[in-house]
Design a protein around this motif. Structure first.
Motif, PDB file in Angstrom:
ATOM      1  N   PRO A 138       0.814  -1.219   0.000  1.00 54.72           N
ATOM      2  CA  PRO A 138       0.000   0.000   0.000  1.00 54.72           C
ATOM      3  C   PRO A 138       0.845   1.265   0.000  1.00 54.72           C
ATOM      4  CG  PRO A 138       0.052  -0.961   2.199  1.00 54.72           C
ATOM      5  CD  PRO A 138       0.734  -1.948   1.300  1.00 54.72           C
ATOM      6  N   VAL A 139       1.562   1.508  -1.127  1.00 50.30           N
ATOM      7  CA  VAL A 139       2.390   2.699  -1.277  1.00 50.30           C
ATOM      8  C   VAL A 139       1.729   3.601  -2.311  1.00 50.30           C
ATOM      9  CG1 VAL A 139       4.625   3.592  -1.990  1.00 50.30           C
ATOM     10  CG2 VAL A 139       4.504   1.457  -0.702  1.00 50.30           C
ATOM     11  N   ALA A 140       1.205   4.717  -1.859  1.00 49.44           N
ATOM     12  CA  ALA A 140       0.457   5.595  -2.764  1.00 49.44           C
ATOM     13  C   ALA A 140       1.313   6.727  -3.319  1.00 49.44           C
ATOM     14  CB  ALA A 140      -0.741   6.186  -2.026  1.00 49.44           C
ATOM     15  N   ALA A 141       2.537   6.872  -2.792  1.00 48.00           N
ATOM     16  CA  ALA A 141       3.361   8.006  -3.183  1.00 48.00           C
ATOM     17  C   ALA A 141       3.779   7.913  -4.642  1.00 48.00           C
ATOM     18  CB  ALA A 141       4.605   8.076  -2.294  1.00 48.00           C
ATOM     19  N   GLY A 142       3.973   9.085  -5.239  1.00 45.58           N
ATOM     20  CA  GLY A 142       4.363   9.115  -6.640  1.00 45.58           C
ATOM     21  C   GLY A 142       5.852   9.309  -6.847  1.00 45.58           C
ATOM     22  N   TRP A 143       6.620   9.319  -5.753  1.00 44.76           N
ATOM     23  CA  TRP A 143       8.048   9.555  -5.852  1.00 44.76           C
ATOM     24  C   TRP A 143       8.833   8.369  -5.310  1.00 44.76           C
ATOM     25  CZ3 TRP A 143      10.516  13.750  -8.028  1.00 44.76           C
ATOM     26  CH2 TRP A 143       9.697  14.824  -8.397  1.00 44.76           C
ATOM     27  N   LEU A 144       9.974   8.133  -5.927  1.00 43.26           N
ATOM     28  CA  LEU A 144      10.924   7.145  -5.432  1.00 43.26           C
ATOM     29  C   LEU A 144      12.148   7.909  -4.938  1.00 43.26           C
ATOM     30  CD1 LEU A 144      11.948   4.195  -5.142  1.00 43.26           C
ATOM     31  CD2 LEU A 144      12.806   4.385  -7.493  1.00 43.26           C
ATOM     32  N   ALA A 145      12.605   7.604  -3.730  1.00 39.29           N
ATOM     33  CA  ALA A 145      13.784   8.262  -3.161  1.00 39.29           C
ATOM     34  C   ALA A 145      14.821   7.215  -2.789  1.00 39.29           C
ATOM     35  CB  ALA A 145      13.409   9.088  -1.929  1.00 39.29           C
ATOM     36  N   LEU A 146      16.047   7.437  -3.194  1.00 38.94           N
ATOM     37  CA  LEU A 146      17.140   6.557  -2.795  1.00 38.94           C
ATOM     38  C   LEU A 146      18.094   7.367  -1.934  1.00 38.94           C
ATOM     39  CD1 LEU A 146      18.768   3.851  -4.970  1.00 38.94           C
ATOM     40  CD2 LEU A 146      20.076   5.053  -3.226  1.00 38.94           C
ATOM     41  N   CYS A 147      18.292   6.910  -0.709  1.00 34.54           N
ATOM     42  CA  CYS A 147      19.103   7.637   0.274  1.00 34.54           C
ATOM     43  C   CYS A 147      20.404   6.874   0.526  1.00 34.54           C
ATOM     44  CB  CYS A 147      18.357   7.796   1.596  1.00 34.54           C
ATOM     45  SG  CYS A 147      16.673   8.436   1.403  1.00 34.54           S
ATOM     46  N   PHE A 148      21.507   7.572   0.460  1.00 33.37           N
ATOM     47  CA  PHE A 148      22.821   6.977   0.681  1.00 33.37           C
ATOM     48  C   PHE A 148      23.355   7.492   2.012  1.00 33.37           C
ATOM     49  CE2 PHE A 148      27.399   6.627   0.267  1.00 33.37           C
ATOM     50  CZ  PHE A 148      27.563   5.385  -0.333  1.00 33.37           C
ATOM     51  N   LEU A 149      23.520   6.588   2.980  1.00 30.27           N
ATOM     52  CA  LEU A 149      23.981   6.960   4.316  1.00 30.27           C
ATOM     53  C   LEU A 149      25.445   6.567   4.475  1.00 30.27           C
ATOM     54  CD1 LEU A 149      20.992   5.678   6.491  1.00 30.27           C
ATOM     55  CD2 LEU A 149      21.324   7.954   5.530  1.00 30.27           C
ATOM     56  N   ASP A 150      26.261   7.519   4.890  1.00 27.21           N
ATOM     57  CA  ASP A 150      27.695   7.283   5.064  1.00 27.21           C
ATOM     58  C   ASP A 150      28.085   7.679   6.480  1.00 27.21           C
ATOM     59  OD1 ASP A 150      30.349   6.812   4.715  1.00 27.21           O
ATOM     60  OD2 ASP A 150      30.754   8.591   3.505  1.00 27.21           O
ATOM     61  N   ILE A 151      28.646   6.728   7.242  1.00 28.10           N
ATOM     62  CA  ILE A 151      29.093   7.019   8.604  1.00 28.10           C
ATOM     63  C   ILE A 151      30.410   7.783   8.522  1.00 28.10           C
ATOM     64  CG2 ILE A 151      29.714   6.054  10.842  1.00 28.10           C
ATOM     65  CD1 ILE A 151      28.088   3.582  10.127  1.00 28.10           C
ATOM     66  N   ASP A 152      30.421   9.003   9.037  1.00 26.06           N
ATOM     67  CA  ASP A 152      31.621   9.841   8.957  1.00 26.06           C
ATOM     68  C   ASP A 152      32.718   9.317   9.880  1.00 26.06           C
ATOM     69  OD1 ASP A 152      30.168  11.432   7.252  1.00 26.06           O
ATOM     70  OD2 ASP A 152      29.593  12.869   8.804  1.00 26.06           O
ATOM     71  N   ALA A 153      33.957   9.325   9.387  1.00 26.31           N
ATOM     72  CA  ALA A 153      35.148   8.981  10.182  1.00 26.31           C
ATOM     73  C   ALA A 153      35.000   7.630  10.879  1.00 26.31           C
ATOM     74  CB  ALA A 153      35.427  10.080  11.207  1.00 26.31           C
ATOM     75  N   PHE A 154      34.479   6.627  10.153  1.00 25.10           N
ATOM     76  CA  PHE A 154      34.280   5.330  10.798  1.00 25.10           C
ATOM     77  C   PHE A 154      35.606   4.655  11.143  1.00 25.10           C
ATOM     78  CE2 PHE A 154      33.260   0.780  10.983  1.00 25.10           C
ATOM     79  CZ  PHE A 154      32.246   0.828  11.939  1.00 25.10           C
ATOM     80  N   ARG A 155      36.661   5.046  10.465  1.00 24.14           N
ATOM     81  CA  ARG A 155      37.961   4.464  10.794  1.00 24.14           C
ATOM     82  C   ARG A 155      38.327   4.752  12.249  1.00 24.14           C
ATOM     83  NH1 ARG A 155      43.824   5.807   7.946  1.00 24.14           N
ATOM     84  NH2 ARG A 155      45.019   4.253   9.091  1.00 24.14           N
ATOM     85  N   GLU A 156      37.931   5.938  12.737  1.00 24.81           N
ATOM     86  CA  GLU A 156      38.206   6.278  14.131  1.00 24.81           C
ATOM     87  C   GLU A 156      37.438   5.361  15.084  1.00 24.81           C
ATOM     88  OE1 GLU A 156      37.427  10.405  14.684  1.00 24.81           O
ATOM     89  OE2 GLU A 156      38.778  11.043  13.059  1.00 24.81           O
ATOM     90  N   VAL A 157      36.244   4.920  14.664  1.00 22.75           N
ATOM     91  CA  VAL A 157      35.481   3.973  15.487  1.00 22.75           C
ATOM     92  C   VAL A 157      36.253   2.659  15.609  1.00 22.75           C
ATOM     93  CG1 VAL A 157      33.326   2.672  15.679  1.00 22.75           C
ATOM     94  CG2 VAL A 157      33.293   5.024  14.820  1.00 22.75           C
ATOM     95  N   ASN A 158      36.772   2.163  14.494  1.00 23.98           N
ATOM     96  CA  ASN A 158      37.559   0.928  14.532  1.00 23.98           C
ATOM     97  C   ASN A 158      38.825   1.100  15.363  1.00 23.98           C
ATOM     98  OD1 ASN A 158      36.044  -0.982  13.069  1.00 23.98           O
ATOM     99  ND2 ASN A 158      36.655  -0.068  11.123  1.00 23.98           N
ATOM    100  N   ASP A 159      39.470   2.265  15.233  1.00 27.87           N
ATOM    101  CA  ASP A 159      40.690   2.506  16.022  1.00 27.87           C
ATOM    102  C   ASP A 159      40.374   2.525  17.515  1.00 27.87           C
ATOM    103  OD1 ASP A 159      42.127   2.669  13.690  1.00 27.87           O
ATOM    104  OD2 ASP A 159      42.164   4.867  13.623  1.00 27.87           O
TER     105      ASP A 159
END
Length: 550
Positions: A138-159
């Motif tokens: 039941p999707v009545a919307a007339g638009w399709l949206a594609l969202c690209f999520l990027d975790i900033d500075a994830f290398r610091e999380v691993n470190d």
């Protein structure tokens, strides 16, 4: 007999193919050597506005692009899996592997469609699949949206948390996304710290609202053992009317949008085709500037700086020009803004310093010793390693004293990061190279910060000097700067000396050093020696008197 799997290699820099191996030529059906110097967009069967995002590779790490369509010399399409990694010379090495059929490939593709860590799909569904799902949802919307999520500075999380902790954070991100998805939405993990969402909003406003709600869920602290941290996530969004844009294209648009969001310091950015086209134009322009450097199209013109009181030349300023083969001689205002925040400006600056030193050595060999000042961009001057590069250039000309080269930096460069600027100026002067603050008076001109900067001289901004004859305010500003500089033991050079009258006014205030069109316009290096001799034989201000120099 198994079908041969092509594995070619392309070296790409700023969208230009610098080198390609035999396998790449075979794969694209080009004669050996003909791919060199070709824009990579000519072999990518993709929307031209998407090429920069498609070729984007993290500064640290690699990237994979699956089933990318390439166009051969004859126009035939061939799909390849691309693997990109940065090289030491800041170019990217792309490995091309042709996508082939067969049972083995089918099994590998099936395994590759689901991420082992999060259990999410590893690819965004095709438009056909999404539309088929939408008919049952039941999707009545007339638009399709594609969202690209990027975790900033994830290398610091691993470190900070280690590999296991980093994996746990990614697993929790995926769980929160699943829990917060609206009806009909789809999610995939499309990179190490990258996720893609498919939404069906009624329009941009509703899409932004939904994304913001998702980001709120993702902003709560993540806990691992005794540690806790928060993530900052950037989001790029591509939207199209229902059924009008393939998801592969939208994914690249969303990638480009998130890249632009990070550059602008934004959290959410919607893809804008006009901006993408402008960005592509800028990339092409920077590429052409780099080519111009390699082809020797840039030249320096030299404008004298004089002591008006003593009637002698104290040096020349090197001003970069581009001798463009089609557009003629271009002033820096037409090309410097395109590269001032890009690494190309560092290459241009290094070239200018090297060329100025070479020219100074040439003048010395003909019996004329004169200092040459070179403008240095903020990006180049404040970047680690500048003094080391400068030392390397000076070492190439042992016959020249280091002080023959002077550097000019904008006042606003210095106040941008006072401590770093002071350190950089100190490192240059330790090499024997003096540094001048250019366009002085356009920033804060604060005595407090100026006394912390070991600059040798100040250059009065030409707007104040030009107004000296008719503006009491400009005259007061010039007088104030001269008093301040005199108290700190700094020389002052006035730019914008447009006439003898301007020089006389400056001499009357105690400023003896000047530069401007009223003295001389920028000239070719072959004219400098003769001009200096002529000026010193017959200086413009022969009878002038003034107070001691500032």
């Amino acid at each position: 007999m198994p079908q041969r799997e092509f594995a070619g290699h392309l070296k790409v820099c700023d969208g230009l193919i610098l080198w390609a191996d035999q396998h790449a030529h075979d794969l694209l059906d080009y004669p050996q050597g003909t791919l060199a110097d070709m824009p990579v967009g000519e072999v990518l069967a993709a929307d031209a506005t998407l090429v920069p995002a498609l070729l984007e590779v993290p500064a640290l790490g690699t990237v994979d692009r699956l089933a990318v369509p390439l166009q051969t010399r004859t126009g035939e399409l061939v799909r390849v899996n691309l693997h990109g990694e940065h090289m030491e010379d800041r170019c990217t090495l792309w490995t091309l592997r042709k996508v082939v059929g067969g049972l083995r490939r089918t099994r590998m593709d099936a395994l590759a469609q689901r991420d082992a860590l999060t259990g999410l799909p590893s690819r965004v569904p095709s438009l056909d699949v999404l539309l088929s799902d939408a008919e049952r949802t039941p999707v009545a919307a007339g638009w399709l949206a594609l969202c690209f999520l990027d975790i900033d500075a994830f290398r610091e999380v691993n470190d900070r948390l280690g590999a296991s902790g980093g994996d746990a954070v990614l697993h929790e991100v995926a769980r929160r996304l699943r829990a917060a998805l609206p009806p009909g939405a789809r999610i995939a993990r499309v990179g190490g710290d990258e996720f893609a969402l498919v939404l069906w909003p009624a329009g941009e406003a509703q899409c932004r609202e939904r994304v913001e709600q998702l980001l709120v869920h993702l902003a709560h602290p993540y806990r691992w053992k005794d540690d806790a941290l928060t993530l900052h996530i950037s989001c790029g969004v591509a939207m199209s009317p229902r059924g009008q844009q393939p998801t592969e294209v939208m994914l690249q648009q969303a990638r480009q949008a998130v890249f632009m969001a990070k550059q602008a310091g934004q959290t959410i950015r919607f893809f804008d085709a006009a901006q993408a086209l402008e960005e592509r134009h800028e990339v092409g322009s920077r590429q052409r500037i780099r080519q111009g450097l390699e082809r020797g199209e840039f030249v320096l013109a030299y404008q004298p700086k004089v002591d008006m009181l003593q009637g002698r030349v104290i040096g020349v300023e090197a001003l970069v020009r581009w001798q463009h083969p089609e557009r003629g001689l271009l002033q820096p205002g037409t090309f410097i803004p395109l590269v001032e925040d890009h690494e190309v400006v560092e290459q241009l600056g290094d070239w200018a310093m090297a060329e100025a030193l070479r020219q100074a050595a040439d003048w010395l060999s003909h019996g004329r010793s004169t200092s040459v000042s070179v403008n240095v961009s903020p990006r180049a001057f404040l970047r680690a390693g500048f003094a080391a590069r400068l030392a390397g250039l000076l070492a190439q000309y042992p016959q020249l004293p280091p002080a023959v080269l002077e550097l000019e930096i904008l006042e606003t460069t210095a106040i941008k990061d006072l401590d770093v600027a002071a350190q950089c100026i100190g490192e240059c002067q330790a090499l024997g190279v003096p540094v001048t603050l250019d366009d002085f008076g356009t920033g804060y001109s604060s005595l407090t910060y100026l006394r912390h900067l070991p600059a040798t001289a100040l250059k009065l901004d030409q707007t104040f000097v030009r107004g000296l004859l008719h503006s009491p305010d400009d005259r007061a500003i010039v007088e104030g700067i001269l008093v301040m500089a005199r108290g700190l033991g700094r020389r002052v050079i006035a730019e914008g000396v447009e006439s003898v009258a301007h020089g006389e006014a400056l001499l009357g205030l105690g400023c003896t050093l000047g530069q401007g069109y009223g003295i001389a316009r920028p000239m070719d290096p072959c004219q400098v020696v003769e001009w200096i001799a002529a000026f010193e034989r017959d200086p413009m201000w022969r009878s002038a008197t003034a107070t001691p120099a500032a």
